[in-house]
Design a protein around this motif. Structure first.
Motif, PDB file in Angstrom:
ATOM      1  N   ALA A 131       0.829  -1.217   0.000  1.00 20.90           N
ATOM      2  CA  ALA A 131       0.000   0.000   0.000  1.00 20.90           C
ATOM      3  C   ALA A 131       0.855   1.256   0.000  1.00 20.90           C
ATOM      4  O   ALA A 131       0.376   2.337  -0.371  1.00 20.90           O
ATOM      5  N   ALA A 132       2.120   1.123   0.392  1.00 24.45           N
ATOM      6  CA  ALA A 132       3.008   2.291   0.419  1.00 24.45           C
ATOM      7  C   ALA A 132       3.577   2.616  -0.949  1.00 24.45           C
ATOM      8  O   ALA A 132       4.172   3.685  -1.137  1.00 24.45           O
ATOM      9  N   ASN A 133       3.428   1.718  -1.917  1.00 23.20           N
ATOM     10  CA  ASN A 133       4.020   1.933  -3.234  1.00 23.20           C
ATOM     11  C   ASN A 133       3.255   3.005  -4.009  1.00 23.20           C
ATOM     12  O   ASN A 133       2.027   2.925  -4.170  1.00 23.20           O
ATOM     13  N   PHE A 134       3.984   4.006  -4.477  1.00 25.15           N
ATOM     14  CA  PHE A 134       3.396   5.066  -5.292  1.00 25.15           C
ATOM     15  C   PHE A 134       3.254   4.528  -6.716  1.00 25.15           C
ATOM     16  O   PHE A 134       4.202   3.961  -7.267  1.00 25.15           O
ATOM     17  N   PRO A 135       2.079   4.659  -7.335  1.00 22.37           N
ATOM     18  CA  PRO A 135       1.880   4.079  -8.672  1.00 22.37           C
ATOM     19  C   PRO A 135       2.896   4.604  -9.691  1.00 22.37           C
ATOM     20  O   PRO A 135       3.056   5.819  -9.836  1.00 22.37           O
TER      21      PRO A 135
END
Length: 517
Positions: A213-217
């Motif tokens: 969930a922390a990954n920036f698209p």
């Protein structure tokens, strides 16, 4: 000289001096020239300072106003706060018993400058100057200094109406089909930033406690970050730019605009020009000794080229030229004062990263050359002349700055030219409510080169070769895959979903902790 050509030679020097001194722009000068404000302007100034306070602290505009006062050094203003600040939701009646306001323009301008300082995302002086100027424009909005813009020409009114209709339809679609307003509401109370990661950093960074969930698209990395940034990660402690939330404003780059500028170039003889390509052969990375000796022989000193007029017989010297300064153009979806979507056109660029295109006075611009300036292609680059001074070297054609072999150099730009790269003429944000951005959208102020297919800036209800003409052509004729509106809506959806997913993951970590009580 054509009205849409900017004469840079003396103007850039003056603007550079004003920038370096934190000088006033034209609007600010007009405000400060008044001894006292008109009655109607007093109320509007107070209302607009309230809007700035809400930008400084969206969660608590009152604290935003306090921060502006402390930053300005005008602590005494706070004792009569309502004379200077009418916060969102507070009435701003005409001057009367219930509507007493300050009247000194300089006090209002100083408070607006303080807002710019609070909103600035960098300590760089040029960035702070730009933020202060934007704050002054917000201060003056809707007053006699900057009345609401309404074109007088019927064709311009038609163009404005169509572009406003596009904006309204797009913003309605974004609000109804995405959760972007929910994300903006969340960020007002609990902002979080994004860590920008390059290839080396991504190998060493520790796993996030919030998992995937922390990954920036990845699809959102451009145009916010440069090409060497290959990943991003949400961070509650503040990302690369601190608790900056610009990432939450969906942005789509739609092309490049070339601003025509009249300047001059110092033409070099061919046998000397080649010496400027040999700086990699010298230990210090400067131009060759032969080039340095030649410059010294004609009177070069401490970054200044001699005042020598070019002649064919002489083979070198100053020659008039037209230049095209390229800036990226994008559409952004941002929150208005009520938290609803608002579209704005933005232009941006830095140094020679985007590229310049140059052609001699009297000759037409090369359409191919300008189109090739997209991305990394450039026709100018800095060269180290003597170990202490940099000049722009102008090449015969656009090239990729990463190429091992550069095309021939034809001349040098005046040393003061680079100061013109940061003036407000080339970097703007807004829509049709502002004359400057309306000119970018619907006039021949710049020549637009779209980078999205099916977006040709053809003639129609909006002037051809303009950004607005490209947008309207795209709306009418593009496929869904190339629809600017659809691409922006999708960016808004991805942005909102990613940000809210991270927020949910953050909340869940606390709920998980509660289970162990």
């Amino acid at each position: 000289m054509s009205d849409n050509i900017i004469d840079s030679r003396e103007r850039f020097k003056a603007r550079a001096h004003a920038n370096s001194m934190g000088g006033e722009d034209r609007l600010e000068s007009e405000i400060l020239a008044k001894a006292r404000l008109l009655g109607a302007d007093k109320a509007k100034f107070a209302e607009n300072l309230g809007k700035l306070a809400a930008k400084v602290n969206p969660a608590n505009p009152m604290l935003g106003a306090q921060k502006m006062v402390l930053t300005s050094g005008l602590e005494g203003v706070w004792e009569k706060r309502k004379r200077y600040f009418r916060l969102p939701g507070e009435d701003a009646p005409a001057p009367s018993k219930d509507g007493e306001y300050g009247a000194r323009p300089r006090t209002f301008v100083s408070l607006a400058h303080a807002a710019g300082a609070c909103l600035g995302s960098s300590d760089r002086e040029d960035v702070l100057v730009a933020e202060r100027r934007r704050a002054v424009r917000v201060l003056a909005d809707g007053t006699t200094f900057a009345p609401t813009f309404l074109p007088s020409d019927p064709a311009d009114r038609t163009a404005k109406s169509l572009l406003d209709h596009f904006s309204s339809a797009l913003c309605t679609a974004v609000a109804e089909r995405t959760r972007i307003t929910d994300l903006w509401t969340t960020l007002r109370d609990s902002p979080f930033g994004v860590d920008a990661l390059d290839a080396d950093e991504i190998l060493t960074i520790a796993p996030s406690p919030y998992g995937d969930a922390a990954n920036f698209p990845p699809s959102l990395l451009r145009p916010f970050y440069r090409d060497h940034i290959i990943a991003g990660r949400f961070n509650t402690a503040g990302g690369t730019l601190g608790l900056d939330t610009d990432w939450a404003n969906p942005t789509l780059a739609i092309g490049l605009i070339g601003f025509p500028v009249e300047s001059r170039v110092f033409v070099l003889p061919e046998n000397i020009a080649v010496e400027f390509l040999r700086e990699n052969e010298t230990e210090e990375g400067v131009i060759s000794e032969a080039a340095q000796d030649w410059l010294a022989g004609i009177g070069y000193e401490n970054g200044s080229l001699p005042e020598i007029t070019f002649t064919e017989a002489l083979g070198y010297g100053w020659k008039p030229c037209f230049l095209s300064i390229m800036r990226w153009v994008g559409l952004e979806i941002v929150a208005d004062d009520n938290g609803d979507p608002r579209v704005q056109v933005a232009t941006w660029g830095d140094d020679n990263r985007i590229g310049f295109n140059f052609w001699e006075n009297g000759l037409p611009a090369s359409e191919t050359a300008i189109a090739e300036a997209v991305g990394k292609r450039s026709q100018a680059r800095y060269v180290d002349v003597d170990g202490s001074n940099l000049l722009f070297a102008i090449h015969a054609r656009p090239f990729d700055v990463g190429e091992g072999e550069h095309p021939p150099i034809v001349g040098l730009l005046a040393s003061e030219f680079d100061s013109g790269l940061y003036v407000d003429d080339f970097d703007s944000k807004g829509w049709t409510e502002d004359p400057e951005t309306f000119a970018i959208l619907a006039s021949n102020k710049g020549r637009f080169y779209p980078t999205i297919a099916e977006s040709e800036p053809t003639n129609g209800p909006v002037m051809g070769r303009s950004v607005g003409a490209s947008i309207l052509h795209n709306v009418r004729f593009s496929s869904k895959d190339n629809s600017i509106a659809a691409l922006l809506i999708e960016k808004a959806r991805v942005t909102a979903d990613a940000g809210l997913r991270f927020r949910d993951s953050l909340i869940e970590t606390y709920r998980e902790a509660f289970r162990h009580i």
